[in-house]
Design an enzyme around this catalytic site. Structure first.
Site, PDB file in Angstrom:
ATOM      1  N   ASP A  67       0.814  -1.214   0.000  1.00 46.07           N
ATOM      2  CA  ASP A  67       0.000   0.000   0.000  1.00 46.07           C
ATOM      3  C   ASP A  67       0.849   1.268   0.000  1.00 46.07           C
ATOM      4  O   ASP A  67       2.081   1.204   0.142  1.00 46.07           O
ATOM      5  CB  ASP A  67      -0.955   0.003   1.213  1.00 46.07           C
ATOM      6  CG  ASP A  67      -0.283  -0.482   2.497  1.00 46.07           C
ATOM      7  OD1 ASP A  67       0.964  -0.417   2.570  1.00 46.07           O
ATOM      8  OD2 ASP A  67      -0.981  -0.921   3.406  1.00 46.07           O
ATOM      9  N   ASN A 136      -7.324  -2.521  14.461  1.00 41.29           N
ATOM     10  CA  ASN A 136      -8.723  -2.783  14.087  1.00 41.29           C
ATOM     11  C   ASN A 136      -8.853  -3.981  13.145  1.00 41.29           C
ATOM     12  O   ASN A 136      -9.904  -4.213  12.575  1.00 41.29           O
ATOM     13  CB  ASN A 136      -9.345  -1.529  13.439  1.00 41.29           C
ATOM     14  CG  ASN A 136      -8.658  -1.149  12.127  1.00 41.29           C
ATOM     15  OD1 ASN A 136      -7.725  -1.809  11.685  1.00 41.29           O
ATOM     16  ND2 ASN A 136      -9.119  -0.077  11.504  1.00 41.29           N
ATOM     17  N   HIS A 138      -7.081  -4.479  10.310  1.00 39.04           N
ATOM     18  CA  HIS A 138      -6.778  -4.291   8.883  1.00 39.04           C
ATOM     19  C   HIS A 138      -5.498  -5.013   8.495  1.00 39.04           C
ATOM     20  O   HIS A 138      -4.588  -5.179   9.310  1.00 39.04           O
ATOM     21  CB  HIS A 138      -6.748  -2.805   8.486  1.00 39.04           C
ATOM     22  CG  HIS A 138      -5.563  -2.013   8.934  1.00 39.04           C
ATOM     23  ND1 HIS A 138      -5.646  -0.693   9.304  1.00 39.04           N
ATOM     24  CD2 HIS A 138      -4.238  -2.325   9.059  1.00 39.04           C
ATOM     25  CE1 HIS A 138      -4.451  -0.236   9.615  1.00 39.04           C
ATOM     26  NE2 HIS A 138      -3.582  -1.213   9.480  1.00 39.04           N
ATOM     27  N   GLU A 143      -9.605  -1.850   5.525  1.00 40.09           N
ATOM     28  CA  GLU A 143     -10.216  -1.504   6.805  1.00 40.09           C
ATOM     29  C   GLU A 143     -11.477  -2.354   7.040  1.00 40.09           C
ATOM     30  O   GLU A 143     -11.999  -2.970   6.093  1.00 40.09           O
ATOM     31  CB  GLU A 143     -10.586  -0.007   6.802  1.00 40.09           C
ATOM     32  CG  GLU A 143      -9.391   0.937   6.615  1.00 40.09           C
ATOM     33  CD  GLU A 143      -8.567   1.142   7.890  1.00 40.09           C
ATOM     34  OE1 GLU A 143      -8.430   0.199   8.692  1.00 40.09           O
ATOM     35  OE2 GLU A 143      -8.039   2.258   8.079  1.00 40.09           O
TER      36      GLU A 143
HETATM   37  C1  F6R Z   1       1.655  -1.339   6.098  1.00 34.17           C
HETATM   38  C2  F6R Z   1       0.348  -1.967   6.239  1.00 34.17           C
HETATM   39  C3  F6R Z   1      -0.403  -1.962   7.516  1.00 34.17           C
HETATM   40  C4  F6R Z   1       0.480  -2.231   8.740  1.00 34.17           C
HETATM   41  C5  F6R Z   1      -0.357  -2.162  10.022  1.00 34.17           C
HETATM   42  C6  F6R Z   1       0.498  -2.368  11.253  1.00 34.17           C
HETATM   43  O1  F6R Z   1       2.148  -1.489   4.791  1.00 34.17           O
HETATM   44  O2  F6R Z   1      -0.127  -2.465   5.281  1.00 34.17           O
HETATM   45  O3  F6R Z   1      -1.412  -2.942   7.459  1.00 34.17           O
HETATM   46  O4  F6R Z   1       1.071  -3.480   8.611  1.00 34.17           O
HETATM   47  O5  F6R Z   1      -0.985  -0.917  10.101  1.00 34.17           O
HETATM   48  O6  F6R Z   1       1.400  -1.316  11.360  1.00 34.17           O
HETATM   49  P1  F6R Z   1       2.593  -1.356  12.419  1.00 34.17           P
HETATM   50  O7  F6R Z   1       3.491  -2.461  12.011  1.00 34.17           O
HETATM   51  O8  F6R Z   1       3.248  -0.015  12.306  1.00 34.17           O
HETATM   52  O9  F6R Z   1       1.967  -1.595  13.747  1.00 34.17           O
END
Ligand code: F6R
Length: 247
Positions: A67, A136, A138, A143
């Protein structure tokens, strides 16, 4: 789904990193699915170490990122393009033409960018996808509420996600409100998936991932129907696995 409970983040990074290193040793032209955020940084450090010590090469590796924020210039310090170059790409010998990160600066060109990334993914087989998980539920930026059949799309980030990511920006207002993300159906097309979660703020998400209902309210639950997923967690992230009551 296999779960590996590690002592701490360092052990997660070593064990999960070894998986990627072993893959690149057995298949030097592997295709990796990559994530940004705090979770995979330790794995990337392991990969850089193994590369510097001559164990692996990125000469023929291809990568596809999950992403990117919409509306941030590629060279903005908080773009995922900058993140990946800082934490991995600039430190190994991956070829720039083998790196794929979706990009939408002008929202009017968003639909075309989604179609283009989706087409690329349709013609690609990801050998190993690295994932983090949002508090959450995701994965990528899919989401809660995202259909399991979703392909690459532009998502409105939830307040929760923007709050969680505020730590990388100087204020909440600066956190983009939209992102382009690989869809859930594209994520689960990977041959193998490893998901990293560390720390108490991820404990509820990990408990729900393992034992909660499968459905769009909790996007990561799609992983339960994938045949080859391993979750690496530390003790804090594993602390709610037993005894949680679900609504
Ligand atoms: C990042 C992504 C997100 C993160 C998630 C956890 O490319 O796709 O799904 O993996 O938000 O983020 P961290 O590792 O910072 O807790």
């Amino acid at each position: 789904m296999e779960i590996i409970i590690c002592k701490d983040y360092e052990e997660i990074s070593k064990k999960a990193g070894k998986e990627v290193i072993d893959l690149l040793k057995s298949k030097p032209a592997a295709t990796l699915g990559l994530a940004t955020g705090s979770s995979p940084i330790g794995i990337y450090n392991e990969l850089i170490r193994a590369y510097r010590e001559g164990e692996i090469t990125f000469e023929s590796v291809k990568s596809f990122n999950l992403d990117e924020y919409v509306g941030l210039d590629r060279n903005h310090p908080q773009s995922y393009y900058s993140f990946m170059h800082e934490h991995l790409f600039d430190k190994v010998n991956i070829k720039e033409e083998n790196i794929h990160i979706p990009y939408v600066f002008d929202l009017n060109k968003g639909f075309a960018a989604c179609k283009k990334y989706s087409k690329l993914l349709e013609n690609t087989e990801i050998d190993l996808q690295i994932l983090g998980i949002g508090s959450n539920g995701h994965i990528g930026f899919n989401e809660p509420g995202t259909p399991f059949t979703q392909r690459t799309f532009i998502v409105n980030l939830t307040d929760k996600t923007r709050q969680d990511n505020k730590r990388f920006f100087s204020s909440l207002e600066e956190v983009p409100t939209k992102a382009i993300t690989m869809g859930l159906v594209e994520i689960v097309q990977a041959k193998r998936i490893i998901l990293i979660a560390s720390g108490a703020p991820k404990a509820m998400a990990i408990a729900k991932l393992l034992n909660g209902p499968i459905g769009t309210k909790f996007p990561a639950s799609i992983l339960r129907s994938h045949p080859n997923v391993t979750i690496f967690v530390d003790k804090a992230a594993a602390s709610l696995i037993e005894g949680v009551i679900y609504e």
